[in-house]
Design a protein around this motif. Structure first.
Motif, PDB file in Angstrom:
ATOM      1  N   UNK A  76      -0.032   5.570   4.417  1.00  0.00           N
ATOM      2  CA  UNK A  76      -0.587   5.413   3.021  1.00  0.00           C
ATOM      3  C   UNK A  76      -1.891   6.452   2.999  1.00  0.00           C
ATOM      4  N   UNK A  77      -2.575   6.109   3.915  1.00  0.00           N
ATOM      5  CA  UNK A  77      -3.862   6.827   4.188  1.00  0.00           C
ATOM      6  C   UNK A  77      -3.623   8.511   4.348  1.00  0.00           C
ATOM      7  N   UNK A  78      -2.829   8.809   5.114  1.00  0.00           N
ATOM      8  CA  UNK A  78      -2.446  10.118   5.405  1.00  0.00           C
ATOM      9  C   UNK A  78      -1.673  10.940   4.044  1.00  0.00           C
ATOM     10  N   UNK A  79      -0.945  10.028   3.417  1.00  0.00           N
ATOM     11  CA  UNK A  79      -0.168  10.630   2.172  1.00  0.00           C
ATOM     12  C   UNK A  79      -1.173  10.616   1.131  1.00  0.00           C
ATOM     13  N   UNK A  89       0.786  -1.161   0.118  1.00  0.00           N
ATOM     14  CA  UNK A  89      -0.040  -0.003   0.007  1.00  0.00           C
ATOM     15  C   UNK A  89       0.890   1.022  -0.086  1.00  0.00           C
ATOM     16  N   UNK A  90       2.054   1.091   0.614  1.00  0.00           N
ATOM     17  CA  UNK A  90       3.120   2.376   0.605  1.00  0.00           C
ATOM     18  C   UNK A  90       3.654   2.479  -0.987  1.00  0.00           C
ATOM     19  N   UNK A  91       3.927   1.335  -1.523  1.00  0.00           N
ATOM     20  CA  UNK A  91       4.167   1.271  -2.916  1.00  0.00           C
ATOM     21  C   UNK A  91       3.158   1.849  -3.668  1.00  0.00           C
ATOM     22  N   UNK A  99      -6.328   6.275  -6.732  1.00  0.00           N
ATOM     23  CA  UNK A  99      -5.947   6.233  -5.540  1.00  0.00           C
ATOM     24  C   UNK A  99      -7.031   5.900  -4.582  1.00  0.00           C
ATOM     25  N   UNK A 100      -7.283   5.006  -4.032  1.00  0.00           N
ATOM     26  CA  UNK A 100      -8.388   4.706  -2.927  1.00  0.00           C
ATOM     27  C   UNK A 100      -7.667   4.099  -1.535  1.00  0.00           C
ATOM     28  N   UNK A 101      -7.878   4.721  -0.553  1.00  0.00           N
ATOM     29  CA  UNK A 101      -7.560   4.393   0.717  1.00  0.00           C
ATOM     30  C   UNK A 101      -7.694   2.755   0.849  1.00  0.00           C
TER      31      UNK A 101
END
Length: 306
Positions: free
Chosen positions: A107-110, A47-49, A217-219
């Motif tokens: 990832x949700x924050x970014x 998810x970070x990728x 992009x979706x959380x």
């Protein structure tokens, strides 16, 4: 209900696309586990990728730079796992779970400012004449470059593990880290390299989802693919080609259930959505009874003072 609407050529081509993020993550984790390390943080690194690749791709207009950033993002997050397990000697299972939770939150924050944005398209590879062959062309020769990178990576990992000194040392560390250390091999260094490789592969898999499979992009958009990749490594008995087959099996089930929904099959949507995971669990239970192929030192902490 109209099953005639399902195009088998399109179905198989879609299967390969659906399998690619799973394959990339599974191949990376296979190398990590061959080195005797169990990293349950695959979902977090994916998810970070996914957000790293998406953000860089949108900001630069280059999907290629996006994939490079995704590989770096996954590898950097895996460094956290390295610090916890190889230097602080923390429990590998707990550290991997923490990595996944951290990755999902980070990832949700970014990704807050990237919701609703469409990333630049990568485009498909088109080989003159070959790509235009009926049936075979659309199935095998009209895909994005990263799909072929995944297959090439599988072949490369298989060749390295089977035929090279590097592969032999990696397997030795995974089988008996104390014996490998006694022979003069740098166990910690080898495991760090394997973990970074696994993180980079997971990052690529995540970016494939956000840039190609579902270009947005979706959380939480990896939606459990990292956990399936972990299961696939066991299903594959730590063999790269079996990981490829397993990824295509799961990809096929995923695409088939979407096609069945579109065709109006009289089965509740929830059951169809669950089917890929249920079938993966069944296959895992049936085919992974033989644990003899698991690396003997898998999950065990190495103390350099030995």
């Amino acid at each position: 209900m109209d099953l005639g609407e399902i195009n088998p050529v399109l179905l198989i081509a879609s299967l390969m696309v659906a399998a690619t993020p799973l394959l990339l993550a599974a191949i990376g984790e296979l190398v990590v586990e061959k080195a005797g390390v169990l990293n349950l943080g695959v979902e977090g690194m994916m998810i970070v990728g996914a957000i790293s690749g998406f953000a860089i791709s949108v900001e630069t207009g280059s999907p290629w730079l996006g994939f490079i950033a995704a590989a770096i993002g996954g590898a950097v997050l895996s460094l956290l796992f390295v610090l916890l397990t190889q230097f602080a000697l923390a429990n590998q299972v707990a550290s991997g779970l923490a990595l996944t939770l951290f990755g999902l939150g980070f990832s949700a924050l970014l990704g807050q400012s990237y919701v609703g944005i469409k990333p630049p398209s990568m485009g498909d590879v088109h080989i003159p004449l070959i790509s235009d062959i009926p049936v075979i062309g659309p199935i095998l020769f009209q895909h994005d470059p990263i799909l072929y990178v995944g297959i090439a990576l599988t072949a490369a990992v298989w060749a390295v593990l089977k035929y090279t000194r590097v592969g032999l040392i990696l397997r030795a560390v995974g089988e008996n880290h104390d014996a490998a250390h006694a022979l003069g091999y740098k166990v910690i260094k080898i495991r760090i390299m394997a973990i970074l490789f696994g993180g980079a592969c997971a990052g690529l898999g995540g970016a494939y989802i956000s840039l190609i499979r579902v270009p947005q992009w979706t959380e939480g958009m990896t939606a459990g693919v990292g956990w399936i990749a972990l299961a696939l490594v066991v299903f594959a008995s730590w063999k790269p080609w079996r990981a490829l087959l397993g990824a295509y099996l799961f990809g096929g089930i995923t695409v088939l259930q979407l096609n069945l929904q579109a065709a109006g099959v009289a089965i509740p949507v929830e059951y169809l959505a669950m089917s890929p995971y249920i079938i993966t669990i069944l296959v895992l239970v049936i085919l992974s009874a033989d644990k003899s192929s698991a690396p003997a030192s898998l999950g065990r902490t190495f103390h350099a003072s030995h």
